[in-house]
Structure formats: structure tokens, C-alpha cells
Scaffold this active site. Structure first.
Site, PDB file in Angstrom:
ATOM      1  N   ASP A   1      29.356  43.693  37.417  1.00 44.58           N
ATOM      2  CA  ASP A   1      29.298  44.270  38.767  1.00 44.58           C
ATOM      3  C   ASP A   1      30.130  43.423  39.740  1.00 44.58           C
ATOM      4  OD1 ASP A   1      28.694  45.925  40.863  1.00 44.58           O
ATOM      5  OD2 ASP A   1      26.608  45.300  41.065  1.00 44.58           O
TER       6      ASP A   1
ATOM      7  N   ASN B   1      34.342  53.297  44.107  1.00 48.92           N
ATOM      8  CA  ASN B   1      34.067  53.160  45.555  1.00 48.92           C
ATOM      9  C   ASN B   1      35.150  52.358  46.265  1.00 48.92           C
ATOM     10  OD1 ASN B   1      33.131  50.866  44.172  1.00 48.92           O
ATOM     11  ND2 ASN B   1      31.691  50.343  45.790  1.00 48.92           N
TER      12      ASN B   1
HETATM   13  O1  DOR Z   1      26.128  44.848  45.858  1.00 45.46           O
HETATM   14  C1  DOR Z   1      26.876  45.757  45.538  1.00 45.46           C
HETATM   15  N1  DOR Z   1      28.177  45.741  45.859  1.00 45.46           N
HETATM   16  N2  DOR Z   1      26.387  46.796  44.861  1.00 45.46           N
HETATM   17  C2  DOR Z   1      27.111  47.904  44.644  1.00 45.46           C
HETATM   18  O2  DOR Z   1      26.613  48.838  44.054  1.00 45.46           O
HETATM   19  C3  DOR Z   1      28.490  48.021  45.165  1.00 45.46           C
HETATM   20  C4  DOR Z   1      29.075  46.690  45.310  1.00 45.46           C
HETATM   21  C5  DOR Z   1      30.375  46.695  46.072  1.00 45.46           C
HETATM   22  O3  DOR Z   1      31.229  47.508  45.756  1.00 45.46           O
HETATM   23  O4  DOR Z   1      30.534  45.863  46.958  1.00 45.46           O
END
Ligand code: DOR
Length: 450
Positions: free
Chosen positions: A313, A103
Site C-alpha cells: 500500500d 486514485n
Molecule cells: O492511507 C491511505 N492512503 N489509504 C488509501 O487507501 C489510499 C492511500 C493514498 O493513496 O494515499
């Protein structure tokens, strides 16, 4: 015949070695010799010359830690992070390989954009790296080909929208994606339709305490239930990322035939409302950090074998962005650098064993993603090694954070357990909290790519 000079010798450490006859780990004092980026010898004692010797007495020598979920923001959002700064943070935190998320801007949805990421990482990454390809409505028919590209860690689906514009929200498209290809698909599981219906809660309340009310338990459970049905129908293995509810764990416990499960240090450490009282929007992430009853059930699932992997994450946003009023504030917290200290502190507190932690961040991600030649301290394997001091006491501080965002939700937390050396492909790249080598990371290989 002249005696061989090893590139590196790690002496006297307590090593977590693979059990000779099963999948478990054994703890044993041993010396490890390394040459040409590979582990060449593991013996009780090796008294042979080496270009560099690390005295690891009193330290634990682990297979290199893999963080299989990070967002490093390059291309397009490099004011938050780039591949150099993100991988620098990784090695400072004892991480030797990362798998990066699609992303970015543009999102990684084509072969060209995937190759662009590989090119950008070359010569700039401090640790080893692989990249996920993002599924979108536009590349459904390409998925089977894209997932086979060398150094691709797999396909990622966002079922609910989060940072960026990647989204596949409907069952028909999801089924088409799952029916193509064969590798394990990783999924951000939140139900987009329910998120849209309930967004008014976040807007009307304008208070981050309502983040887990908007993105509630049902949002996660509905999505994971739909996902499991489609995975079973298509026979496609899935990996459910950052599971945040006890209710999903109860479903996933009975789905080990088709689903593997990831949890985050945040969901094992922070809970509502305390995290929002203390950190405000700096604790805002998707899926949200929830009440303590979920934290307790996530721990239970981790200990009973429902959970396969811990990832961070790592999702950096600048302070200015995070300081925007909720819900304009972006979701995500950094974590690649704090994963090891936070989890070693849980080991110190007796919440899990060191063996269990090592499985969750080395052998298991290698099994789930079919990583080649990594994840174990074994002769012939890549010399990716994390050395840790289980007794070292430190306070995690924003000033230690190498991410461009410059903050961590764990600032001020006292921990026991710290990475002392990060070794990537036989090179000592981090020692005494300093990066001491140029960017030597290499792309990760998988068994089921071309
Ligand atoms: O909190 C989040 N931030 N969850 C995600 O799935 C994407 C991530 C981001 O890329 O900032």
C-alpha cells in the site's frame, strides 16, 4: 554445434523451487540459467558459459517479489511520486513487479486514461507493471469491458473515501459493479456512511491518536460484512485490501470460498498508541494502524491461512503535506522499498517462515490475480528473481529511500535480512543497493484479459 552462452547464470544459491507434485515450495541448492528474459535451466550444477555469473553462495534465490498494491501518483500528483521514482524504489527494495492503484488525478476510470498510464510507463519503469481500473458511479456499465484490457490487474472499489475522489459507497451501486464481469475485484473496505457520521471526532480532537477512533473497528467490520453479502449474492470473487482488524479476520476466515485477503507490513509491525506517539501523522493511513491486539490477530490470520497476500500500500505524501495539522494531514505511508527487509526481519525473528513469506508475495498474488508466467522459479517462466541475504544486518534509513517523499515510517529500524539483487526479465537491475540498469520493466500479462 556451438555451445550456447547463457545471458545470466546464478550459481550456488539456495533456491525456493516449486514442489514437483503440489503447490508448496522446496528449498534446494541449484544453479539457474537465463536467456532472452526466461529461465532456461535449473540444475544442481550448470557449468556452461554465460555473459554474466552471479555467485549466490550463502544467499537465497526467490521468485521475483510482486507488490500488488502501490500508489505511484502519476498522472497529476507527481510531486509525491511518479512511475520512474516509484519503480526505482521498488527494485531497490527487491520488488520485480508492481500493480498500481487508480486514485491518481485524473483517476483511472476509462480506457483512454488506462492507456495513458501504460504509455507513461513504457521505457520509464524499472520493474514490471500492471494497473488497476477504478470503479466509479460513472463507469458502472463499462466495468466488464475495462477489466479485460491487456495489462489490467483488475477493478478497484473504494467503499470509503481516502486519498482522491474514487468512491462507491452504496449497496445498490456496489451490487451493480459486482454483477458485471468476472475477475476478482479488489476493495478498500471502510463504511463511508459511518466515516461521515464520525468525522467530527477527528476534527474536534485534532489529534492523530484519534485516527483509529474515527475510522473505528465497526467502520471496517460493517463495510466488510456488507461487501461479503454482496459478493455472495452476485457470486463475484473479491480481494479485501489491507485488513486491519481482528474482527474482520474472524469473518474472513469463514469466507475463503469468495474472498481473498491482503495485509500490510505496517499492520504487522506498528501499533497504536506507540506509532502515533513516535511518528505522529507520519503513521496516519487508511485503514488505520490500531492497537496491538489487532496486530496479534492479523499475525494469527496470516499463519492460519486466512491471509493470501502481503502488499505494501505504498502511499507517498511529502513531509510538508504530512506535517499539516491532523486531520488536514493526508493518509498514507510509503512502503514498496521496505516490504522485503521488514518481512525478512520478521522471518529472522521467527514470526513466519521464508516459505510462507515467499508464498504471500509470489505464488499467491499470481493465483489471486491470474498472472501469466510469473511467481515461480520454473523453466520457461519469466526470469524475475529476487536474491536476498538472510543474515545481512542493516539499519533502514530515510537516506536510502528513493521515493520522492524521501521518508519511511521505519527510519532507524535495525533489520536482519536484505535484498542483494533484483533481476527483472533476466536483467540485473539492482545490486549492492544501486540501480545498475536503464528502465527495463515490461507490462504484466494476465490469463483472463484479452
Ligand atoms: O492511507 C491511505 N492512503 N489509504 C488509501 O487507501 C489510499 C492511500 C493514498 O493513496 O494515499
Amino acid at each position: 554445434m556451438s555451445e550456447q552462452i547463457h545471458d545470466l547464470l546464478i550459481k550456488g544459491g539456495t533456491c525456493l523451487l516449486p514442489h514437483p507434485s503440489d503447490q508448496s515450495l522446496i528449498e534446494q541448492q541449484a544453479d539457474i540459467a537465463i536467456s532472452d528474459g526466461r529461465i532456461t535451466k535449473i540444475r544442481d550444477s550448470i557449468n556452461e558459459p554465460a555473459k554474466r555469473v552471479i555467485d549466490a553462495k550463502g544467499l537465497h534465490v526467490l521468485p521475483g517479489i510482486i507488490d500488488s498494491q502501490v500508489h505511484f501518483r502519476e498522472p497529476g500528483l507527481t510531486h509525491k511520486e511518479d512511475l520512474e521514482s516509484g519503480t526505482r524504489a521498488a527494485v531497490l527494495g527487491g520488488v520485480t513487479s508492481i500493480f498500481e492503484m487508480p486514485n491518481t488525478n485524473p483517476a483511472t476510470t476509462t480506457e483512454e486514461l488506462f492507456q495513458d498510464k501504460l504509455n507513461r510507463a513504457k521505457g520509464r519503469a524499472h520493474c514490471n507493471y500492471a494497473f488497476f481500473v477504478g470503479a466509479s458511479h460513472d463507469n458502472i456499465t463499462e466495468i466488464a469491458r475495462l477489466e479485460k484490457m491487456p495489462h489490467c490487474s483488475g477493478v478497484k472499489i473504494f467503499m470509503g473515501s481516502s486519498t482522491g475522489n474514487l468512491l462507491v459507497e452504496d449497496d445498490e451501486s456496489l451490487e451493480k459493479i459486482l454483477a458485471q464481469g468476472s475477475r476478482r475485484v479488489i476493495v478498500h473496505s471502510e463504511d463511508e456512511m459511518r466515516l461521515r457520521e464520525r468525522k467530527h471526532i477527528a476534527v474536534d480532537q485534532a489529534d492523530v491518536h484519534y485516527h483509529p477512533v474515527w475510522r473505528d473497528v465497526e467502520t471496517a467490520v460493517n463495510s466488510t460484512t456488507r461487501l461479503l453479502r454482496l459478493a455472495r449474492k452476485t457470486g463475484r470473487p473479491i480481494h479485501v485490501l489491507h485488513v486491519s482488524t481482528g474482527e474482520e479476520m474472524d469473518i474472513l476466515r469463514d469466507a475463503k470460498d469468495i474472498a481473498t485477503v491482503e495485509v500490510l507490513p505496517q499492520h504487522l509491525t506498528l501499533y497504536a498508541p506507540d506509532c502515533y506517539d513516535r511518528l505522529g501523522t507520519f503513521a496516519q493511513q487508511n485503514p488505520p494502524i490500531r492497537e496491538k491486539r489487532h496486530l496479534d490477530r492479523i499475525w494469527k490470520a496470516l499463519l492460519d491461512g486466512t491471509v493470501d497476500v502481503i502488499g505494501s500500500d505504498h502511499a507517498p505524501h511529502t513531509r510538508e503535506e504530512k506535517e499539516k495539522p491532523y486531520p488536514s494531514s493526508p493518509s498514507g505511508v510509503p512502503g514498496v522499498q521496505t516490504l522485503v527487509p521488514i518481512m525478512l526481519n520478521h522471518v529472522h525473528d521467527g514470526r513466519l517462515t521464508l516459505h510462507k513469506f515467499v508464498e504471500l508475495v509470489t505464488t499467491n498474488p499470481c493465483r489471486v490475480f491470474k498472472v501469466k508466467n510469473k511467481g515461480r522459479l520454473r523453466q520457461g517462466f519469466d526470469a524475475d528473481i529476487t536474491i536476498v541475504d538472510l543474515k545481512k544486518q542493516k539499519t533502514i534509513q530515510n537516506s536510502w529511500i528513493a521515493s520522492k517523499c524521501g521518508w519511511t515510517p521505519f527510519d532507524g529500524m535495525k533489520v536482519t535480512g536484505w535484498p542483494t539483487h533484483t533481476i527483472v526479465g533476466g536483467h540485473v537491475v539492482m545490486e549492492n543497493d544501486q540501480v545498475i540498469a536503464p528502465s527495463l520493466g515490461q507490462p504484466v500479462n494476465f490469463e483472463d484479459t484479452l
